[in-house]
Design a protein around this motif. Structure first.
Motif, PDB file in Angstrom:
ATOM      1  N   LEU A  81       0.840  -1.186   0.000  1.00 41.19           N
ATOM      2  CA  LEU A  81       0.000   0.000   0.000  1.00 41.19           C
ATOM      3  C   LEU A  81       0.879   1.241   0.000  1.00 41.19           C
ATOM      4  O   LEU A  81       2.008   1.217   0.477  1.00 41.19           O
ATOM      5  CB  LEU A  81      -0.883   0.014   1.249  1.00 41.19           C
ATOM      6  N   LEU A  82       0.331   2.299  -0.542  1.00 35.50           N
ATOM      7  CA  LEU A  82       1.091   3.545  -0.479  1.00 35.50           C
ATOM      8  C   LEU A  82       0.478   4.482   0.550  1.00 35.50           C
ATOM      9  O   LEU A  82      -0.698   4.373   0.896  1.00 35.50           O
ATOM     10  CB  LEU A  82       1.169   4.212  -1.856  1.00 35.50           C
ATOM     11  N   PHE A 168      -3.249   4.313   4.430  1.00 32.94           N
ATOM     12  CA  PHE A 168      -2.517   3.615   3.369  1.00 32.94           C
ATOM     13  C   PHE A 168      -3.529   3.036   2.390  1.00 32.94           C
ATOM     14  O   PHE A 168      -4.525   2.443   2.796  1.00 32.94           O
ATOM     15  CB  PHE A 168      -1.674   2.484   3.965  1.00 32.94           C
ATOM     16  N   VAL A 169      -3.241   3.209   1.105  1.00 31.72           N
ATOM     17  CA  VAL A 169      -4.195   2.787   0.080  1.00 31.72           C
ATOM     18  C   VAL A 169      -3.481   1.898  -0.931  1.00 31.72           C
ATOM     19  O   VAL A 169      -2.311   2.128  -1.246  1.00 31.72           O
ATOM     20  CB  VAL A 169      -4.788   4.017  -0.649  1.00 31.72           C
ATOM     21  N   ASP A 170      -4.195   0.889  -1.406  1.00 31.75           N
ATOM     22  CA  ASP A 170      -3.652   0.050  -2.472  1.00 31.75           C
ATOM     23  C   ASP A 170      -3.685   0.840  -3.768  1.00 31.75           C
ATOM     24  O   ASP A 170      -4.739   1.305  -4.199  1.00 31.75           O
ATOM     25  CB  ASP A 170      -4.511  -1.218  -2.605  1.00 31.75           C
ATOM     26  N   PRO A 171      -2.549   1.037  -4.422  1.00 33.13           N
ATOM     27  CA  PRO A 171      -2.543   1.876  -5.619  1.00 33.13           C
ATOM     28  C   PRO A 171      -3.387   1.298  -6.745  1.00 33.13           C
ATOM     29  O   PRO A 171      -3.901   2.046  -7.575  1.00 33.13           O
ATOM     30  CB  PRO A 171      -1.053   1.924  -6.017  1.00 33.13           C
ATOM     31  N   ASN A 173      -6.130  -0.672  -6.285  1.00 32.38           N
ATOM     32  CA  ASN A 173      -7.531  -0.785  -5.895  1.00 32.38           C
ATOM     33  C   ASN A 173      -7.800   0.172  -4.746  1.00 32.38           C
ATOM     34  O   ASN A 173      -7.608  -0.179  -3.580  1.00 32.38           O
ATOM     35  CB  ASN A 173      -7.807  -2.233  -5.481  1.00 32.38           C
ATOM     36  N   PRO A 174      -8.210   1.388  -5.066  1.00 35.23           N
ATOM     37  CA  PRO A 174      -8.339   2.420  -4.019  1.00 35.23           C
ATOM     38  C   PRO A 174      -9.353   2.063  -2.937  1.00 35.23           C
ATOM     39  O   PRO A 174      -9.400   2.706  -1.893  1.00 35.23           O
ATOM     40  CB  PRO A 174      -8.786   3.656  -4.803  1.00 35.23           C
ATOM     41  N   ASP A 175     -10.178   1.021  -3.163  1.00 31.02           N
ATOM     42  CA  ASP A 175     -11.135   0.647  -2.129  1.00 31.02           C
ATOM     43  C   ASP A 175     -10.462  -0.068  -0.966  1.00 31.02           C
ATOM     44  O   ASP A 175     -11.013  -0.141   0.119  1.00 31.02           O
ATOM     45  CB  ASP A 175     -12.207  -0.273  -2.721  1.00 31.02           C
ATOM     46  N   ILE A 176      -9.295  -0.598  -1.215  1.00 32.15           N
ATOM     47  CA  ILE A 176      -8.590  -1.283  -0.130  1.00 32.15           C
ATOM     48  C   ILE A 176      -7.680  -0.275   0.547  1.00 32.15           C
ATOM     49  O   ILE A 176      -6.790   0.286  -0.082  1.00 32.15           O
ATOM     50  CB  ILE A 176      -7.786  -2.470  -0.670  1.00 32.15           C
ATOM     51  N   PHE A 177      -7.987  -0.027   1.769  1.00 37.51           N
ATOM     52  CA  PHE A 177      -7.133   0.915   2.508  1.00 37.51           C
ATOM     53  C   PHE A 177      -7.075   0.484   3.959  1.00 37.51           C
ATOM     54  O   PHE A 177      -7.837  -0.363   4.414  1.00 37.51           O
ATOM     55  CB  PHE A 177      -7.654   2.348   2.370  1.00 37.51           C
ATOM     56  N   ILE A 178      -6.136   1.081   4.675  1.00 36.56           N
ATOM     57  CA  ILE A 178      -5.977   0.727   6.083  1.00 36.56           C
ATOM     58  C   ILE A 178      -5.401   1.939   6.806  1.00 36.56           C
ATOM     59  O   ILE A 178      -4.695   2.752   6.201  1.00 36.56           O
ATOM     60  CB  ILE A 178      -5.061  -0.512   6.221  1.00 36.56           C
ATOM     61  N   TYR A 179      -5.770   2.058   8.059  1.00 36.78           N
ATOM     62  CA  TYR A 179      -5.191   3.121   8.882  1.00 36.78           C
ATOM     63  C   TYR A 179      -4.120   2.516   9.770  1.00 36.78           C
ATOM     64  O   TYR A 179      -4.356   1.489  10.408  1.00 36.78           O
ATOM     65  CB  TYR A 179      -6.264   3.785   9.743  1.00 36.78           C
ATOM     66  N   ALA A 180      -2.997   3.117   9.787  1.00 30.25           N
ATOM     67  CA  ALA A 180      -1.922   2.592  10.642  1.00 30.25           C
ATOM     68  C   ALA A 180      -0.945   3.717  10.947  1.00 30.25           C
ATOM     69  O   ALA A 180      -1.010   4.785  10.341  1.00 30.25           O
ATOM     70  CB  ALA A 180      -1.197   1.445   9.941  1.00 30.25           C
ATOM     71  N   ASN A 181      -0.070   3.435  11.855  1.00 29.69           N
ATOM     72  CA  ASN A 181       0.956   4.416  12.201  1.00 29.69           C
ATOM     73  C   ASN A 181       2.141   4.218  11.258  1.00 29.69           C
ATOM     74  O   ASN A 181       2.717   3.137  11.193  1.00 29.69           O
ATOM     75  CB  ASN A 181       1.390   4.210  13.652  1.00 29.69           C
ATOM     76  N   GLU A 182       2.498   5.273  10.563  1.00 28.81           N
ATOM     77  CA  GLU A 182       3.557   5.149   9.556  1.00 28.81           C
ATOM     78  C   GLU A 182       4.867   4.697  10.170  1.00 28.81           C
ATOM     79  O   GLU A 182       5.612   3.913   9.586  1.00 28.81           O
ATOM     80  CB  GLU A 182       3.737   6.504   8.843  1.00 28.81           C
ATOM     81  N   ARG A 183       5.148   5.165  11.393  1.00 30.32           N
ATOM     82  CA  ARG A 183       6.439   4.838  12.002  1.00 30.32           C
ATOM     83  C   ARG A 183       6.543   3.347  12.326  1.00 30.32           C
ATOM     84  O   ARG A 183       7.622   2.786  12.380  1.00 30.32           O
ATOM     85  CB  ARG A 183       6.659   5.667  13.270  1.00 30.32           C
ATOM     86  N   LEU A 184       5.387   2.726  12.562  1.00 37.03           N
ATOM     87  CA  LEU A 184       5.415   1.321  12.936  1.00 37.03           C
ATOM     88  C   LEU A 184       5.136   0.409  11.744  1.00 37.03           C
ATOM     89  O   LEU A 184       5.287  -0.804  11.840  1.00 37.03           O
ATOM     90  CB  LEU A 184       4.377   1.044  14.032  1.00 37.03           C
ATOM     91  N   ALA A 185       4.757   1.010  10.630  1.00 36.63           N
ATOM     92  CA  ALA A 185       4.388   0.184   9.476  1.00 36.63           C
ATOM     93  C   ALA A 185       5.633  -0.447   8.860  1.00 36.63           C
ATOM     94  O   ALA A 185       6.724   0.150   8.861  1.00 36.63           O
ATOM     95  CB  ALA A 185       3.688   1.054   8.441  1.00 36.63           C
TER      96      ALA A 185
END
Lengths: 440, 554
Positions: A81-82, A168-171, A173-185
């Motif tokens: 994901l980006l 974070f979004v799948d480039p 398939n924009p419907d797939i996304f997730i919320y996360a902490n960038e530092r821990l990803a």
């Protein structure tokens, strides 16, 4: 080859295991240096440490920008994901029991929701109720209670704290996304050797060179430029080394010949004196030599790194020992033919003693290339023009204490030439060391 | 050369006259310079002190006397006079060239040359190309036309590039600069001196046969001329500085102050110790004289013996240096011994491994120390990472609750010495292995055969043949390790980022550097140097003694 018994085979395998293990230990610091020198700054401080240099994968977004990729597992499937949006306000829900009594931020979170979206869509509704919880430091804190819909079911949860997460979004398939902490990803990375550090320190354009010779298109052409470079130090060191080696060879060949083949009164006394000087360590000469350079006004100048060091008792001794072993008859025949001393030396002795001369050349090369204490004393810290590599390295390590990739690239620039010479002329190295040991 | 045998007497006579006149001028010049040096203010002669000026001036006047003596002998047509004059003139000739080059600014041109190379860095690539061509030539049969041709081409490219670089470096400007130095009379004087003394030493050289020179004498001057670069270098850059160092150690020489001779004061200050017994509960500091610091104390029941030192840091640095050697010897010699025995087994690939083990010893200590600095890094370094991994693995596998030590390799007072020794051991172990291998290969095979006939197994052979035969090598390796260990400087300087250095990593030479070049106490630092030298010398002497007394005979 004769057959080996099983016991011998096992023993031999064991020997190889031991030798290889030790070889790896000996090589490891060099491997570490090389790997760091190919790293980019952001990769250097990665924990746990990794030997191979990595770069984060990137993808071009629809609006033509480069976005870094991250690795996530969503519903059992691994995806890249980006990072689409940063620092989105989130509500972190917990149960009443789940609230951490020391610090609410450490509470066990049941669910985190983007605040605006959750409130707008009604997935989370503030009930207006609060719970009061006694904290471990005896203070009381109140927490809002929400009705939260999870998988179609409404649940009563407590808002433990507010924070932010990144989206974070799948480039593809924009419907797939997730919320996360960038530092821990977990970053999506690939092995990537970058020559940028070398370009920065040497002012070269290795990318273009690599491109020309291998056809590989470099992925970074814009290397950061630094004012602190090593190119001048590299050339200074090379110049000093070449002149010191040449000078030592000339003085040692003449001296060695005179001590071995020319008879004159006082020769042996002089030779003993000369031998004795090998036993005097440099420690005693540090201060007077420095003062002498000040008197001669050679301080801060390259000549002071060369001229005092082209006279070597060790080299004279080494060549004398070799010349002594050359049969006298060869020389006498030439002398009878009317050949001059110089002619004999150049035409007979020098070609015959190539191994000894090579050994001496290599040792004086190492000595000149690696010398540190003398340049440190003579060439001032501010006089960067005349720094040799060892000095420049120290300066580099002070200036870039937070960029080990640059410091270790500098170390590689200083260390690799002797290593290359060693690989090319290994035989003479070993012979030199061996002869010093046998002679005692 | 031999054809000069029957040179006309006239020329010789003229040459002798010219030599005598030149000698007189030289005597006058030397006496004048000598007296000037003696009369100079101390500040104007490098602030070294009057004794040095008297020594240098006296030396010049003595040389003037020697020339006078030689001239008198030459007048009597004695070849010894000619010999001395010839040597002196030759030295004057060489030194004048050296000074003229300096006046011309040739030594400064080194820096300008580097500038040129940087500006035309593309040309450097021609040097490796030349080497490649030379290397290619070496592949052909020795003496073949192809080899000769390729070598010539390589030499042409290399020399051509060099000339091109020099030409690109503003040759016209340089020539102009040289010419402009001739506005000063000193330059003219030097140039004339070079011409005159060059010609005179040549003439004196050639008149040998007429003055009845024996073949032995002829050989002698040839020897002296060949040795002259070495002798001049030895005098200027070894013997002279050695004397100066000895003198400085008896002065309070420092920056911007006329040095005074203080005799043994420096040595007394460096070495001064004080022993005091006092009750055990007293603060050791309070019982010592003013200016002394407690080095340590020995408990004597209710009392304690406190050892105080005037130069506390010197004794600490000495202790560190000795500790460094004591740790380095086992850590670099024992693995080297084991490795060399393994490598001595006649198995394929030995050379490859030997080369790898030798690699660290060719690298600059400054470079390797910087690598190790990052390996030792407490947070991202590999050492702590490995320790943490092992501890975690032990804890999870065996359920132990070991604490991660999180060693501060570069700052922990108890660890810094070990960090330094470990780095050094890594660096020298390959070198020592090669020395041991040479020793092992020198053991005659008959000894093993004899042992085998006596029924000795491998282990007994090792104990009774290998180890005793290897004793001299072992001893040599230990001595060299100790002698280099006693002079350790680069390791502490480059490994530890903090200044001042961690006190347990301050070695003797580093302390000397600190006193001499951070505080500019040249006199005091010189006396430290001589104390360190005395220790190193005793160890070297021990080796020589044992070698001579037959400890090596087996």
């Amino acid at each position: 080859m004769r057959e080996l018994t099983p016991v011998q085979l096992v023993l031999r395998a064991l020997i190889y295991v031991v030798l290889t293990a030790f070889a790896l230990f000996m090589l490891f610091p060099f491997l570490y240096m090389l790997s760091k020198s190919f790293k980019i700054s952001s990769d250097v401080f990665h924990y746990p440490p990794r030997l191979l240099p990595y770069s984060q994968e990137e993808v071009t977004t629809s609006d033509g920008e480069q976005a870094p990729l991250y690795r996530f597992v969503i519903e059992g499937q691994e995806r890249q994901l980006l990072l689409a949006d940063e620092k989105l306000p989130h509500l972190f829900f917990s149960t009443e029991e789940g609230i951490n009594r020391d610090n609410p931020r450490d509470s066990s979170v049941v669910l985190a929701m983007p605040r605006d979206e959750a409130l707008d869509t009604g997935l989370a509704v503030a009930t207006g109720e609060t719970v009061t919880i006694k904290m471990s430091d005896e203070s009381e804190e109140t927490f809002d209670v929400y009705d939260v819909t999870i998988a179609g079911q409404s649940q009563r949860l407590v808002e433990a704290y507010r924070g932010s997460l990144d989206k974070f979004v799948d480039p593809e398939n924009p419907d797939i996304f997730i919320y996360a902490n960038e530092r821990l990803a977990e970053k999506s990375e690939y092995v990537d050797f970058r020559v940028c550090n070398y370009n920065t320190l040497l002012g070269t354009d290795l990318n273009r060179l690599l491109n020309q010779f291998t056809g590989v298109t470099p992925n970074d052409t814009d290397c950061p430029t630094q004012t602190l470079k090593l190119d001048r130090a590299l050339i200074n060191t090379t110049l000093v080394t070449v002149l010191v080696v040449a000078g030592q060879l000339v003085t040692s060949i003449f001296g060695g010949y005179a001590f071995s083949r020319v008879q004159f009164t006082g020769r042996n006394t002089l030779f003993v004196l000369y031998l004795g000087s090998i036993m005097i360590p440099f420690v005693v000469l540090i201060i007077p030599m420095y003062r002498l350079m000040v008197v001669l006004d050679w301080q801060n100048r390259i000549v002071s790194l060369i001229l005092p060091w082209i006279f070597t008792a060790y080299g004279t001794f080494l060549l004398r020992q070799f010349f002594v072993s050359i049969p006298k008859e060869i020389e006498e025949a030439a002398l009878l033919d009317g050949a001059s001393r110089l002619r004999i030396l150049w035409g007979i002795f020098v070609p015959l003693s190539k191994p000894a001369i090579a050994t001496l050349a290599i040792f004086s090369f190492l000595y000149a290339w690696n010398s540190f204490l003398w340049p440190l004393l003579i060439i001032g810290e501010g006089n960067e023009r005349n720094h040799v590599l060892t000095l420049a390295l120290i300066r580099l390590s002070n200036a870039y204490a937070d960029q080990p990739n640059l410091v270790l690239t500098g170390a590689a620039v200083a260390i690799l030439p002797p290593i290359i010479v060693f690989i090319l002329a290994q035989r003479y190295f070993i012979e030199g060391v061996t002869s010093s040991g046998v002679k005692g | 050369m031999l054809s000069q045998n029957n040179a006309p007497n006239q020329t010789t006579q003229m040459a002798i006259w010219a030599s005598l006149v030149a000698g007189a001028v030289l005597i006058a010049a030397l006496i004048y310079t000598g007296l000037t040096i003696i009369g100079l203010d101390v500040e104007n002669f490098g602030n070294l002190g009057k004794p040095v000026q008297f020594f240098v001036g006296g030396l010049l006047i003595a040389i003037a006397g020697l020339i006078g003596f030689a001239a008198w002998r030459l007048w009597q047509k004695r070849t010894s006079g000619r010999f001395i004059l010839m040597s002196v003139y030759f030295v004057v000739f060489v030194l004048s060239i050296a000074i003229l080059l300096s006046v011309w600014g040739v030594y400064d041109s080194l820096e300008i040359f580097v500038d040129t190379i940087i500006r035309n860095s593309g040309l450097i690539i021609l040097f490796p190309i030349a080497y490649a061509i030379y290397w290619l030539g070496g592949r052909f049969r020795e003496g073949s036309a192809a080899q000769t041709r390729l070598t010539q081409v390589a030499a042409f490219i290399a020399m051509g590039t060099l000339v091109l670089l020099i030409v690109l470096g503003d040759v016209l400007g340089a020539i102009n600069g040289i010419l402009s130095t001739y506005s000063q009379p000193a330059t003219w004087l030097l140039t004339i001196a070079i011409a005159v003394f060059g010609v005179l030493s040549y003439l004196l050289l050639m008149m040998g046969d007429e003055l009845g020179q024996t073949p032995e004498q002829r050989e002698a001057w040839q020897g002296w001329i060949m040795l002259s670069p070495n002798i001049i270098g030895f005098m200027l850059f070894f013997a002279g500085p050695l004397l100066l160092s000895f003198y400085l150690s008896f002065t309070n020489s420092t920056v911007g102050k006329v040095p005074e001779v203080v005799f043994f004061q420096n040595y007394a200050d460096v070495l001064a110790l004080e022993f005091q017994t006092m009750p055990a509960d007293v603060n050791p500091q309070s019982g010592l004289s003013f200016g002394y610091q407690p080095l340590g104390s020995i408990s004597l029941g209710a009392n304690q013996l406190v050892i105080g030192a005037k130069d506390y840091l010197f004794w600490i640095s000495l202790r560190n240096t000795i500790l460094f050697c004591l740790l380095l010897v086992p850590m670099s010699v024992i693995p080297a011994l084991v490795l060399s025995i393994v490598l001595n087994a006649k198995i394929p690939g030995v050379k490859f491994f030997r080369a790898i083990y030798f690699l660290p010893s060719v690298a600059a200590v400054v470079g390797t120390a910087l690598i190790w600095r990052w390996l030792y890094d407490p947070t991202i370094g590999y050492f702590n990472y490995i320790i943490t991994s092992v501890v975690t693995w032990l804890n999870t596998t065996f359920g132990t609750s070991l604490q991660d030590p999180a060693i501060e390799w570069l700052t922990g007072p108890g660890v810094v010495m070990f960090s330094m020794v470990f780095l050094s051991a890594w660096q020298v172990v390959g070198y020592n292995t090669v020395l041991f291998l040479a020793g092992l290969q020198g053991i005659p095979g008959e000894l093993y055969e004899a042992a085998m006939i006596d029924g000795a197994n491998r282990w007994r052979q090792f104990l009774n043949v290998t180890l005793p035969m290897l004793a001299p090598t072992t001893f040599f390796v230990m001595i060299t390790t100790v002698v280099t260990g006693l002079q350790v400087f680069n390791e502490p300087y480059a490994l530890f980022p903090s200044r001042p250095l961690p006190i347990n990593a301050t070695t003797g030479v580093f302390y000397l550097y600190d006193r001499g070049f951070a505080r500019f106490e040249f006199g005091y630092a010189s006396s430290i140097a001589w104390v360190l030298f005395a220790i190193i010398f005793m160890i070297t002497l021990l080796q020589f003694r044992l070698q001579r007394s037959g400890a090596y005979d087996t």
